[in-house]
Design a protein around this motif. Structure first.
Motif, PDB file in Angstrom:
ATOM      1  N   MET A   1       0.842  -1.191   0.000  1.00 43.75           N
ATOM      2  CA  MET A   1       0.000   0.000   0.000  1.00 43.75           C
ATOM      3  C   MET A   1       0.876   1.240   0.000  1.00 43.75           C
ATOM      4  N   LYS A   2       0.561   2.163  -0.875  1.00 49.77           N
ATOM      5  CA  LYS A   2       1.304   3.417  -0.954  1.00 49.77           C
ATOM      6  C   LYS A   2       0.610   4.465  -0.097  1.00 49.77           C
ATOM      7  N   LYS A  42     -12.907  -1.652  -2.289  1.00 52.39           N
ATOM      8  CA  LYS A  42     -11.971  -2.629  -2.867  1.00 52.39           C
ATOM      9  C   LYS A  42     -12.670  -3.515  -3.896  1.00 52.39           C
ATOM     10  N   LYS A  51      -7.650   0.906  -9.276  1.00 55.22           N
ATOM     11  CA  LYS A  51      -6.946   0.734  -8.014  1.00 55.22           C
ATOM     12  C   LYS A  51      -7.842   1.218  -6.871  1.00 55.22           C
ATOM     13  N   SER A  52      -7.663   0.625  -5.694  1.00 57.13           N
ATOM     14  CA  SER A  52      -8.465   1.009  -4.524  1.00 57.13           C
ATOM     15  C   SER A  52      -7.708   2.036  -3.696  1.00 57.13           C
ATOM     16  N   ALA A  53      -8.455   2.935  -3.065  1.00 63.17           N
ATOM     17  CA  ALA A  53      -7.837   3.973  -2.251  1.00 63.17           C
ATOM     18  C   ALA A  53      -8.740   4.320  -1.079  1.00 63.17           C
ATOM     19  N   GLU A  82      -3.239   3.123   9.695  1.00 60.11           N
ATOM     20  CA  GLU A  82      -2.516   2.757   8.463  1.00 60.11           C
ATOM     21  C   GLU A  82      -2.339   1.245   8.375  1.00 60.11           C
ATOM     22  N   LYS A  86      -4.058  -1.207   5.599  1.00 58.53           N
ATOM     23  CA  LYS A  86      -3.155  -2.019   4.781  1.00 58.53           C
ATOM     24  C   LYS A  86      -3.575  -3.481   4.812  1.00 58.53           C
ATOM     25  N   ILE A  90      -5.734  -2.508   0.564  1.00 60.72           N
ATOM     26  CA  ILE A  90      -5.924  -1.278  -0.205  1.00 60.72           C
ATOM     27  C   ILE A  90      -4.624  -0.869  -0.891  1.00 60.72           C
ATOM     28  N   ASP A  91      -4.743  -0.260  -2.072  1.00 54.66           N
ATOM     29  CA  ASP A  91      -3.566   0.127  -2.853  1.00 54.66           C
ATOM     30  C   ASP A  91      -2.981   1.475  -2.438  1.00 54.66           C
ATOM     31  N   TYR A  92      -3.858   2.477  -2.179  1.00 55.52           N
ATOM     32  CA  TYR A  92      -3.401   3.820  -1.829  1.00 55.52           C
ATOM     33  C   TYR A  92      -4.098   4.292  -0.553  1.00 55.52           C
ATOM     34  N   LEU A  93      -3.338   4.942   0.322  1.00 60.31           N
ATOM     35  CA  LEU A  93      -3.928   5.605   1.491  1.00 60.31           C
ATOM     36  C   LEU A  93      -3.523   7.072   1.451  1.00 60.31           C
TER      37      LEU A  93
END
Length: 325
Positions: A1-2, A42, A51-53, A82, A86, A90-93
């Motif tokens: 996760m970014k 998601k 992508k999921s965020a 966080e 994660k 999820i891909d982005y937070l």
């Protein structure tokens, strides 16, 4: 996760991100209601090939806008939040710094800069989510503000035993010491993180050595008393008991600060300075003043036995599920 931290005004452009499905919320606790919002995002992302965020905010808006202490203490620290997000895959937070400047954004400005401007193609949020200055934007106004650039999914409230799962309810349960009820609402036990510090070193003298815990974040702390706990030290889980309170047998409670002391079963290491995760399993009793040290020692023995019996009756599978570690 970014993980991407945003301060207003941010400098990101739409082309900096792939098409996103974004879950919106503050998500303190990442409880089962929050998880439904995030998991819905998601699933939607997988359906659409995006992508999921997740977008959350720090600190809580009421702390900034109303100088309120109500939400100054958290169920999950930003680091815990966080980690939980994660774990949901999820891909982005996005963590947005909530400031007075940010709070002045009109609903349309928030949507333009923090949804459309981040390449969001679909938004997922709870039915009561609000955005923009004074919370004037709602899930009913979001289609208008979308400029037809994204679609949305509204997640209705999640109920357990006729009670809406909410951060407010969870805060109340923690403050009342009802930590054993939390897995039904959080999907796991309540967890806090602290550092082992030097204490009065009285525990070892009475046959029950303890680790004195000083929390690293401003967590909501359970009601004073004795608890059955699990503690993660150096990557390994141990069962134990914990006292949170003012040690009235030895002190005038009005003259000392709150202390948290954990006695871990089958543990003899020296761990000063180590980070420890405490998982609060069950409150065993209230804190009390004993007439003698001998009476206190006898009671601690009973507390330990009660905790061990509780752990024996509750399967390792149940504990593992609720620990989620």
């Amino acid at each position: 996760m970014k993980v991407i931290r945003l301060s207003h005004p941010h400098s990101f452009k739409k082309e900096d991100f792939p098409p996103l499905v974004l879950a919106l919320g503050y998500f303190d606790g990442v409880h089962l209601g929050h998880q439904k919002v995030i998991k819905t995002a998601k699933i939607k992302a997988e359906e659409l090939g995006y992508k999921s965020a997740v977008m959350t905010f720090y600190p809580h808006p009421s702390v900034v806008l109303r100088n309120s202490k109500e939400h100054a203490a958290c169920i999950t620290s930003i680091k815990d939040k966080e980690e939980e997000i994660k774990n949901l895959g999820i891909d982005y937070l996005f963590i947005v710094e909530f400031t007075n400047h940010f709070a002045e954004l009109l609903p349309q400005e928030f949507v333009d800069q923090y949804i459309i401007g981040l390449h969001v193609k679909h938004v997922v949020a709870g039915f009561d989510y609000t955005y923009g200055r004074l919370g004037r934007g709602t899930m009913e106004t979001l289609p208008f503000h979308s400029r037809k650039q994204f679609t949305q999914t509204v997640v209705e409230k999640v109920v357990e035993n006729n009670e809406k799962i909410s951060s407010t309810l969870i805060r109340i349960l923690i403050q009342n010491g009802e930590v054993h009820r939390l897995p039904a609402f959080l999907g796991r036990y309540y967890k806090t993180t602290g550092i082992v510090v030097h204490g009065e070193k009285r525990g070892r003298l009475i046959g029950f050595p303890t680790a004195n815990i000083e929390h690293v974040d401003d967590y909501i702390l359970p009601l004073t008393g004795v608890y059955a706990i699990c503690a993660k030290v150096e990557g390994k889980w141990y069962k134990g008991i914990l006292n949170i309170g003012y040690k009235p047998t030895f002190h005038d409670p009005s003259t000392v600060k709150l202390a948290i002391e954990a006695h871990l079963f089958d543990f003899e290491k020296t761990i000063y300075g180590q980070t420890v995760q405490i998982v609060w399993i069950k409150r065993l009793r209230s804190e009390k003043k004993f007439t003698s040290v001998e009476e206190l020692i006898k009671q601690i023995g009973k507390d330990k036995e009660e905790a061990q019996q509780y752990f024996a009756k509750n399967s390792q599978e149940k504990l593992a599920f609720c620990l989620k570690q």
